[in-house]
Design a protein around this motif. Sequence first.
Motif, mmCIF file in Angstrom:
data_model
loop_
_atom_site.group_PDB
_atom_site.id
_atom_site.type_symbol
_atom_site.label_atom_id
_atom_site.label_comp_id
_atom_site.label_asym_id
_atom_site.label_seq_id
_atom_site.Cartn_x
_atom_site.Cartn_y
_atom_site.Cartn_z
ATOM 1 N N LYS A 109 -1.856 6.856 -20.075
ATOM 2 C CA LYS A 109 -3.275 7.156 -19.898
ATOM 3 C C LYS A 109 -3.616 7.228 -18.414
ATOM 4 C CE LYS A 109 -7.892 5.611 -21.251
ATOM 5 N NZ LYS A 109 -8.503 5.874 -19.987
ATOM 6 N N GLU A 110 -3.089 6.302 -17.634
ATOM 7 C CA GLU A 110 -3.331 6.312 -16.185
ATOM 8 C C GLU A 110 -2.779 7.598 -15.568
ATOM 9 O OE1 GLU A 110 -1.699 2.756 -14.448
ATOM 10 O OE2 GLU A 110 -3.004 1.454 -15.641
ATOM 11 N N THR A 111 -1.592 7.983 -15.996
ATOM 12 C CA THR A 111 -0.981 9.209 -15.476
ATOM 13 C C THR A 111 -1.833 10.423 -15.825
ATOM 14 O OG1 THR A 111 1.220 8.239 -15.713
ATOM 15 C CG2 THR A 111 1.119 10.618 -15.479
ATOM 16 N N VAL A 112 -2.306 10.495 -17.075
ATOM 17 C CA VAL A 112 -3.157 11.611 -17.504
ATOM 18 C C VAL A 112 -4.459 11.600 -16.718
ATOM 19 C CG1 VAL A 112 -4.517 12.512 -19.430
ATOM 20 C CG2 VAL A 112 -2.144 11.851 -19.785
ATOM 21 N N ASP A 113 -5.060 10.414 -16.542
ATOM 22 C CA ASP A 113 -6.315 10.298 -15.782
ATOM 23 C C ASP A 113 -6.108 10.742 -14.340
ATOM 24 O OD1 ASP A 113 -7.693 9.419 -17.981
ATOM 25 O OD2 ASP A 113 -7.667 7.285 -17.408
ATOM 26 N N GLN A 114 -4.990 10.344 -13.731
ATOM 27 C CA GLN A 114 -4.704 10.758 -12.346
ATOM 28 C C GLN A 114 -4.512 12.278 -12.276
ATOM 29 O OE1 GLN A 114 -1.268 8.564 -11.094
ATOM 30 N NE2 GLN A 114 -2.420 6.661 -10.749
ATOM 31 N N TYR A 115 -3.845 12.836 -13.244
ATOM 32 C CA TYR A 115 -3.603 14.270 -13.272
ATOM 33 C C TYR A 115 -4.931 15.021 -13.407
ATOM 34 C CZ TYR A 115 -1.999 18.858 -14.833
ATOM 35 O OH TYR A 115 -1.803 20.210 -14.959
ATOM 36 N N LEU A 116 -5.794 14.546 -14.350
ATOM 37 C CA LEU A 116 -7.084 15.221 -14.575
ATOM 38 C C LEU A 116 -8.021 15.059 -13.365
ATOM 39 C CD1 LEU A 116 -7.799 14.315 -18.297
ATOM 40 C CD2 LEU A 116 -7.065 16.518 -17.382
ATOM 41 N N SER A 117 -7.972 13.918 -12.690
ATOM 42 C CA SER A 117 -8.855 13.726 -11.542
ATOM 43 C C SER A 117 -8.375 14.517 -10.329
ATOM 44 C CB SER A 117 -8.984 12.244 -11.202
ATOM 45 O OG SER A 117 -7.758 11.748 -10.713
ATOM 46 N N SER A 118 -7.114 14.789 -10.252
ATOM 47 C CA SER A 118 -6.602 15.577 -9.122
ATOM 48 C C SER A 118 -6.726 17.062 -9.386
ATOM 49 C CB SER A 118 -5.155 15.216 -8.819
ATOM 50 O OG SER A 118 -4.311 15.621 -9.859
ATOM 51 N N ALA A 119 -6.957 17.457 -10.616
ATOM 52 C CA ALA A 119 -7.041 18.885 -10.934
ATOM 53 C C ALA A 119 -8.391 19.476 -10.665
ATOM 54 C CB ALA A 119 -6.692 19.144 -12.387
#
Length: 119
Positions: A109-119
Amino acid sequence: MNMDSPQLTHNTSLQRLQNVEKRIVRVLELAGGVMDELSNPAGPRKDLLNNHCGEFMKLIKDIQVTLREEIKSACEYRPFEKCDYSARLSSEISCKKLEHVLSQLDTMKETVDQYLSSA
């Protein structure tokens, strides 16, 4: 006390095994008596040898029968049949596995959140 009680069964089992032990001692005494008789300088007394050998064989048979019965009953007797150790251990292992899966999901979830926030 109930006749099917494990404690009573255990006590009578011990008594039967003690009787087997006494029979084994008697078998050894008989074997020693036969050896003494065979080494007798005047020659062995056949009637004594026959009696000792007959008693020896009867005792061996009794010992075998009793031990077979005890082994069979020992397989049926389960002193820890009401113990919940294996169930508790299994539950504890399942909890640890679940904690690990939850940890992995949190990381994902953290990885997905980091990916979505950087996109």
